[in-house]
Design a protein around this motif. Structure first.
Motif, short mmCIF file in Angstrom:
data_model
loop_
_atom_site.label_atom_id
_atom_site.label_comp_id
_atom_site.label_asym_id
_atom_site.label_seq_id
_atom_site.Cartn_x
_atom_site.Cartn_y
_atom_site.Cartn_z
N GLN A 167 -11.10 -9.63 2.60
CA GLN A 167 -11.46 -8.70 1.54
C GLN A 167 -12.16 -9.37 0.38
N VAL A 205 -14.07 -6.45 -1.60
CA VAL A 205 -13.19 -5.28 -1.49
C VAL A 205 -11.97 -5.48 -2.39
N THR A 241 -7.88 -7.69 7.52
CA THR A 241 -8.67 -8.77 8.12
C THR A 241 -8.52 -10.09 7.37
N THR A 293 0.83 -1.21 0.00
CA THR A 293 0.00 0.00 0.00
C THR A 293 0.86 1.25 0.00
N LEU A 321 -7.58 -0.99 4.69
CA LEU A 321 -7.83 -1.37 6.08
C LEU A 321 -8.60 -2.69 6.16
N VAL A 322 -9.57 -2.89 5.28
CA VAL A 322 -10.31 -4.15 5.26
C VAL A 322 -9.37 -5.31 4.92
N ASN A 323 -8.38 -5.05 4.07
CA ASN A 323 -7.43 -6.09 3.69
C ASN A 323 -6.68 -6.65 4.89
N ALA A 381 -8.06 2.07 -2.36
CA ALA A 381 -8.54 3.12 -1.48
C ALA A 381 -8.13 2.83 -0.04
N PRO A 382 -7.91 3.86 0.78
CA PRO A 382 -7.51 3.64 2.18
C PRO A 382 -8.47 2.73 2.94
N SER A 383 -9.76 2.91 2.74
CA SER A 383 -10.74 2.07 3.43
C SER A 383 -10.59 0.61 3.03
N ASP A 384 -10.37 0.37 1.74
CA ASP A 384 -10.19 -1.00 1.27
C ASP A 384 -8.90 -1.61 1.82
#
Length: 372
Positions: free
Chosen positions: A147, A152, A144, A121, A140-142, A135-138
């Motif tokens: 995704q 995502v 976990t 990233t 962050l989900v990664n 995207a930053p939000s995606d």
């Protein structure tokens, strides 16, 4: 007890336990892991189109006119990985309580994965890098590792294989580790999953397809069967599991990767070539299971095995950046660029293993194992 009976008990040799696991470290398995990872790297660098074309400045077919057709088979390194994973997970989960199994798997996967997500990233966010960051939000989900089912964008292109691994771990934990591993239970698990995966394929039910993974189940199951062979090479049921898994696995590999009918395909793989690579994966793990490669007991193979996972995580996306810098930026020839890119990714993998996995994995494992 009479004197004669005592003498018979003492003098009669004990029959060896044919089901006891061998104690020798399977260093050849570590080496095979790295071979599979290098196969995938060859595919990503020289056996496909897409972003790698941007990295080279032209199609990899132009960079490697002879080798690109062979590199296209490197994607089957994933199937080899799955066979190895079935073997290793059955071996590590045998006789282990559920909490310990979970702690072992989580601590093995997560530290290097988290660092790889952050690294890719951050590098892709640099203005001089030609590849688009998620995207930053995606991103962050990664973190976990969920995704893909959440729809995502992925930071790591290879993480789809980790989603398959996680589902295998869950099935094995619930069906084998939780009730307690035994030969009979493992055989029933393999037979039940094989049949259920076939039913899922026939039903075309999305939920069953997600849970049972008919396209990849046979490779995991084949690896589990090979661990049973490792415990007892005369186990007919184990050999039956391996044979059925190979027959089904090669079918799915051919169905998903044979593309001779597609005129727009980057590379055209032959049916025979695909079957041969799948057979190589099964035969290599079989040779290890039978002890035929115990002579390959060099310490550097253990190091190679330790580098495989971090190398696998970072090699694709960061490899594109290195290829672009060396080939387009510095004008190095294709062969030198390829070799230096692989070397640099192995060096990065060593750094991740030395400064991330070695200190964090035991701490995370201990914390999870001790938690109530």
């Amino acid at each position: 007890m009479t004197t004669t009976t005592v003498r018979q008990v003492i003098e009669t040799p004990r029959r060896p336990d044919r089901t006891a696991p061998r104690e020798t470290r399977l260093r050849a398995l570590d080496g095979l892991r790295l071979v599979a990872a290098l196969m995938v790297a060859a595919y990503h660098y020289g056996g496909r189109g897409g972003e790698v074309t941007t990295a080279w400045g032209s199609s990899p077919k132009d960079q490697f006119p002879t080798l690109s057709g062979y590199f296209a088979y490197g994607c089957l390194g994933v199937q080899v990985f799955f066979v190895i994973s079935g073997f290793v997970i059955c071996m590590s989960g045998w006789g282990r309580p559920l909490k310990s199994f979970f702690a072992s798997r989580a601590s093995r996967l997560l530290p290097a994965y988290w660092v790889a997500v952050v690294l890719v990233t951050a590098v892709f966010a640099l203005p001089m890098v030609a590849f688009k960051a998620v995207a930053p939000s995606d991103a962050l989900v990664n973190m976990t590792m969920l995704q893909q089912p959440l729809g995502v964008d992925r930071v790591l292109g290879v993480c789809w294989t980790l989603w398959a691994e996680v589902r295998f771990y869950a099935l094995f934990a619930l069906c084998v580790v939780l009730p307690g591993a035994s030969r009979r239970r493992v055989i029933m698990f393999c037979a039940g999953w094989t049949l259920a995966a076939a039913i899922a394929q026939a039903s075309r039910e999305p939920l069953l397809d997600i849970v049972l993974m008919p396209e990849y189940a046979s490779f995991f199951i084949g690896g589990v069967g090979l661990y049973l062979v490792h415990r007892d090479r005369r186990d007919v049921y184990a050999w039956g599991i391996v044979a059925v898994s190979f027959l089904i696995g090669q079918h799915y590999a051919v169905r998903s990767l044979w593309n001779a009918a597609d005129p727009n395909a980057f590379a055209h793989r032959t049916t025979l070539g695909i079957v041969l690579v799948v057979a190589f994966g099964f035969l290599a793990v079989t040779a290890i299971a039978l002890g035929w490669l115990n002579w390959a007991n060099w310490r550097w193979l253990t190091v190679a095995g330790a580098l495989t996972y971090p190398f696998y995580l970072v090699h694709e996306h960061l490899g594109w950046v290195v290829i672009h810098g060396l080939h387009i930026g510095l004008g190095l020839p294709s062969a030198e660029t390829f070799a230096l890119t692989v070397t640099s990714m192995l060096l990065l993998a060593w750094l991740m293993n030395r400064y991330v996995e070695k200190p964090l994995t035991p701490k995370l494992r201990s914390a999870l194992a001790k938690a109530r």
